[in-house]
Design a protein around this motif. Structure first.
Motif, PDB file in Angstrom:
ATOM      1  N   LEU A  28     -46.669  60.620   6.985  1.00  7.27           N
ATOM      2  CA  LEU A  28     -45.614  59.642   7.235  1.00  7.27           C
ATOM      3  C   LEU A  28     -46.115  58.463   8.067  1.00  7.27           C
ATOM      4  CD1 LEU A  28     -42.532  61.962   7.876  1.00  7.27           C
ATOM      5  CD2 LEU A  28     -42.852  60.368   5.975  1.00  7.27           C
ATOM      6  N   VAL A  29     -46.994  58.725   9.007  1.00  7.73           N
ATOM      7  CA  VAL A  29     -47.540  57.641   9.837  1.00  7.73           C
ATOM      8  C   VAL A  29     -48.395  56.699   8.984  1.00  7.73           C
ATOM      9  CG1 VAL A  29     -49.180  57.162  11.708  1.00  7.73           C
ATOM     10  CG2 VAL A  29     -47.410  58.888  12.019  1.00  7.73           C
ATOM     11  N   VAL A  35     -39.860  52.823   9.338  1.00 11.13           N
ATOM     12  CA  VAL A  35     -39.057  54.047   9.414  1.00 11.13           C
ATOM     13  C   VAL A  35     -39.941  55.271   9.217  1.00 11.13           C
ATOM     14  CG1 VAL A  35     -37.171  55.330   8.334  1.00 11.13           C
ATOM     15  CG2 VAL A  35     -36.968  52.868   8.669  1.00 11.13           C
ATOM     16  N   SER A  36     -40.847  55.208   8.262  1.00  9.11           N
ATOM     17  CA  SER A  36     -41.747  56.332   8.004  1.00  9.11           C
ATOM     18  C   SER A  36     -42.646  56.600   9.205  1.00  9.11           C
ATOM     19  CB  SER A  36     -42.617  56.058   6.776  1.00  9.11           C
ATOM     20  OG  SER A  36     -41.832  55.990   5.627  1.00  9.11           O
ATOM     21  N   ARG A  37     -43.155  55.527   9.775  1.00 13.86           N
ATOM     22  CA  ARG A  37     -44.016  55.698  10.958  1.00 13.86           C
ATOM     23  C   ARG A  37     -43.240  56.300  12.129  1.00 13.86           C
ATOM     24  NH1 ARG A  37     -47.224  50.195  10.169  1.00 13.86           N
ATOM     25  NH2 ARG A  37     -48.868  51.037   8.846  1.00 13.86           N
ATOM     26  N   ALA A  38     -42.017  55.839  12.314  1.00 17.93           N
ATOM     27  CA  ALA A  38     -41.195  56.385  13.403  1.00 17.93           C
ATOM     28  C   ALA A  38     -40.927  57.875  13.181  1.00 17.93           C
ATOM     29  CB  ALA A  38     -39.884  55.615  13.521  1.00 17.93           C
ATOM     30  N   LEU A  39     -40.604  58.241  11.949  1.00 18.58           N
ATOM     31  CA  LEU A  39     -40.390  59.664  11.643  1.00 18.58           C
ATOM     32  C   LEU A  39     -41.673  60.464  11.839  1.00 18.58           C
ATOM     33  CD1 LEU A  39     -38.124  59.504   8.472  1.00 18.58           C
ATOM     34  CD2 LEU A  39     -37.528  60.435  10.701  1.00 18.58           C
ATOM     35  N   GLY A  40     -42.798  59.892  11.434  1.00 17.32           N
ATOM     36  CA  GLY A  40     -44.080  60.568  11.604  1.00 17.32           C
ATOM     37  C   GLY A  40     -44.402  60.821  13.068  1.00 17.32           C
ATOM     38  N   VAL A  41     -44.170  59.822  13.893  1.00 19.09           N
ATOM     39  CA  VAL A  41     -44.423  59.979  15.333  1.00 19.09           C
ATOM     40  C   VAL A  41     -43.487  61.038  15.919  1.00 19.09           C
ATOM     41  CG1 VAL A  41     -44.288  58.823  17.576  1.00 19.09           C
ATOM     42  CG2 VAL A  41     -45.394  57.685  15.648  1.00 19.09           C
TER      43      VAL A  41
END
Length: 146
Positions: A28-29, A35-41
């Motif tokens: 996800l990152v 949004v994907s990066r935030a979910l990944g983090v």
């Protein structure tokens, strides 16, 4: 032995879950989307917390088992004379009746890890798992500092 095997199986399943969640977090990152990066983090934080909780619980189990062995080798482990339900748990009323003896032992010797450990066993027999764990944690800390 059955409890130890169950703990090992659960630890392995949790480790597998944490690896899979960690892999998903990395994927996800790497996606080019905020949004994907935030979910990944956010998903990276969960495995870290999971590993910490797993290690803490395993250490608690190992350290409390060590104290059981020490008490058993000194023949100071309380004898379980309480009546039990069909589930194997002690009857709460009988456990509550024995409880003041262990509380008095801690009040008489607040620096004794053995007294705190026996109090933890009494709390557990009475059904108060939170206080049982607190008392056993106190016993572990006292024994380690001695």
């Amino acid at each position: 032995m059955r409890g130890r095997l169950a703990a090992i199986v659960m630890a392995l399943l949790l480790a597998l879950y944490l690896v899979l969640v960690g892999q998903l977090a990395v994927r996800l990152v790497l996606i080019d989307s905020g949004v994907s990066r935030a979910l990944g983090v956010a998903l990276m934080v969960l495995p870290i917390i999971g590993v910490w909780a797993l290690v803490a619980e395993l250490l608690f189990g190992l350290r409390s088992q060590r104290l059981v062995r020490l008490l058993a080798s000194a023949d100071e482990l309380p004898v379980d004379t309480l009546p039990h339900r069909t589930s194997g748990r002690p009857e709460r009323a009988a456990a509550d009746a024995e409880f003041p003896r262990y509380r008095a032992e801690v009040e008489a010797a607040p620096g004794s890890w053995k007294a705190w450990f026996r109090l933890g066993l009494a709390y557990d027999a009475s059904g108060d798992r939170r206080r049982a764990r607190q008392s056993i944690r106190r016993a572990i800390a006292l024994e380690r500092s001695a």
